[in-house]
Design an enzyme around this catalytic site. Structure first.
Site: not given
Ligand code: GDP
Ligand code: IMO
Ligand code: MG
Length: 427
Positions: A13, A16, A40-41, A225
């Site tokens: 998270d 990415k 979840g991107h 991840q």
């Molecule tokens: P990912 O799994 O690495 O793609 O990240 P997630 O989407 O799960 O979580 C990142 C969250 O931060 C999302 O809600 C994005 O919209 C938000 N986000 C990404 N970059 C920035 C940033 O530079 N500033 C702020 N405020 N939010 C951001």
């Molecule tokens: P993105 O791509 C954050 C974590 C789960 C758990 C561990 C194992 O959005 O960054 P799994 O279901 O993969 O067997 O769970 O990994 N986990 C993540 N945490 N962001 C993710 O994906 C994750 N994908 C798996 O919470 O601790």
């Molecule tokens: Mg994510």
């Protein structure tokens, strides 16, 4: 001609989705090579928010080829749901812009069920998985009992493989977990039907990527991840079941390791983790709560509140080094706007001994006592800044100080969730 790997350098998270969507403008191919719908991107485009689980974050750009490689644990139901969901929102998704590896392993209903049952079985030692069937699917891949996308396309073969799998899994489900088994015919019909829907997307994605590279096309590899969740190098057993960094590219995509030109990590200006397991710089107090509140730290896949804490330069340095990163991108710098002081983890103390390297081999990571330094905040809104020199002096001091601690150049700063909210710094 170029190939760029972008991966998460913390526990996931890191932002990415946002960065891949941005970099996809300059790429011809965007490739997922590991993980599955545990990811979840998030991509924000104007008023629209997209959360992508399986489909690469380049899909919102017309004309890019998005590839789901052989190393992805593919839930075909989620994949088609995601395709349908994007089409409903007016995004063009077809075999010209989305390709799926015939060798990707398939997540079946019993994988999802066993993921939940195994978690319940672990009790207090649970991992806190996303429940998407990731671990059981990769386990079957390693055990050589899994089904691959190509198997779904040949009904007789599908029945044979599924029948053998269910014989074993149903025994486990019924006798060990005392739960309801799956019915072969029902499962067969369901997965052969979804296989037909997958068919137009399926090809030899490894050959596709190698040929594209030879033709001078540019490739962008999207990690899912984070490096600290890597099955080999992360905080085992509290990890996911794949190689999450640039190290997963060759096996997970069929694209040779030595052809990857550039590797870039992504880390937030603080740190979060979802699920169980060591998180040395976690802040269980007010600071962590504030980071979670301002940063909206709730899981994009499960909606769970994310554990929050401070930037850990030891862990990020390890993650970048491990994957041979040329540099990194710091995201969510704007979340620190309101903080009077900002903490940064600079070294560890374990059993009284100071160390600045990640303790590989340490089986009790809860012993890590992070040593922090406090830096002054800037208490100014930086979300509209687009040039490095326009940032407040205190922000630049913070960025440069962290960069030096980590020992790798920060190539871009992200100051908001929108596409254009970035400050280039060499990428
Ligand atoms: P990912 O799994 O690495 O793609 O990240 P997630 O989407 O799960 O979580 C990142 C969250 O931060 C999302 O809600 C994005 O919209 C938000 N986000 C990404 N970059 C920035 C940033 O530079 N500033 C702020 N405020 N939010 C951001
Ligand atoms: P993105 O791509 C954050 C974590 C789960 C758990 C561990 C194992 O959005 O960054 P799994 O279901 O993969 O067997 O769970 O990994 N986990 C993540 N945490 N962001 C993710 O994906 C994750 N994908 C798996 O919470 O601790
Ligand atoms: Mg994510």
């Amino acid at each position: 001609m170029s190939s760029l790997s972008v991966f998460g350098a913390q526990w996931g998270d890191e932002g990415k989705g946002k960065i891949i969507d941005l970099l996809a403008r300059d790429a011809d191919f965007v490739v997922r090579y590991q993980g599955g719908s545990n990811a979840g991107h998030t991509v924000i485009v104007g008023d629209e928010k997209y959360v992508l689980h399986l489909i690469p974050s380049g899909i919102l750009h017309p004309g890019k080829v998005n590839v789901v490689g052989n190393g992805v644990a593919l839930d075909p139901l989620t994949f088609m749901e995601e395709v349908d969901g994007l089409r409903e929102r007016g995004i063009d998704v077809g075999s010209s812009n989305l390709r799926l590896s015939s060798s990707a392993h398939v997540i079946l209903d019993h994988h999802r069920k066993l993921d939940g049952l195994a978690e319940a079985w672990r009790g207090g030692g649970r991992i806190g998985t996303t429940g998407r069937g990731i671990g059981p699917c990769y386990a079957d891949k390693a055990s050589r009992t899994g089904l691959r996308v190509a198997d779904l396309l040949e009904p007789e073969r599908c029945r044979e493989r599924l029948s053998a799998a269910l014989l074993e899994k149903n025994a486990l489900i019924e006798r060990v977990h005392e739960s309801d088994p799956f019915e072969l015919e029902e499962q067969f019909e369901k997965y052969v039907a979804v296989g037909e829907r997958l068919r137009p997307f399926v090809c030899d994605t490894g050959a596709l990527l190698r040929d594209a590279h030879k033709e001078g096309k540019s490739l962008l590899f999207e990690g899912a991840q984070g490096a600290m969740l890597d099955i080999d190098h992360g905080t085992y057993p509290y990890v996911t079941s794949s190689n999450t960094g640039a190290n997963g590219i060759p096996s997970g995509s069929g694209f040779p390791a030595r052809k990857v030109d550039r590797v870039v990590g992504i880390a937030k200006s603080y740190c979060t983790r979802v699920g169980e397991g060591a998180f040395p710089s976690e802040d269980g107090g007010e600071g962590g709560q504030e980071l979670g509140r301002v940063g909206h730290e709730f899981g994009a896949t499960t909606g769970r509140p994310r554990r929050c804490g401070w930037f850990d330069s030891v862990a990020v340095r390890y993650a970048l080094d491990l994957n041979g990163a040329d540099g990194w991108i710091m995201t969510k710098l704007d979340i620190l706007d309101s903080f009077e002081t900002i903490r940064v983890g600079t070294s560890y103390k374990i059993d009284g001994e100071e160390s600045s390297v990640w303790p590989v081999g340490c089986t009790d990571l809860s012993k890590i006592e992070v040593q922090y330094e406090e830096l002054p905040g800037w208490q100014e809104d930086i979300t509209a800044v687009r040039r490095y020199e326009d940032l407040p002096q205190a922000t630049r001091s913070y960025v440069e100080w962290v960069e030096e601690r980590v020992g790798a150049p920060i190539l871009m700063l992200s100051v908001g969730p929108e596409r254009d909210q970035v400050i280039p710094r060499g990428l």
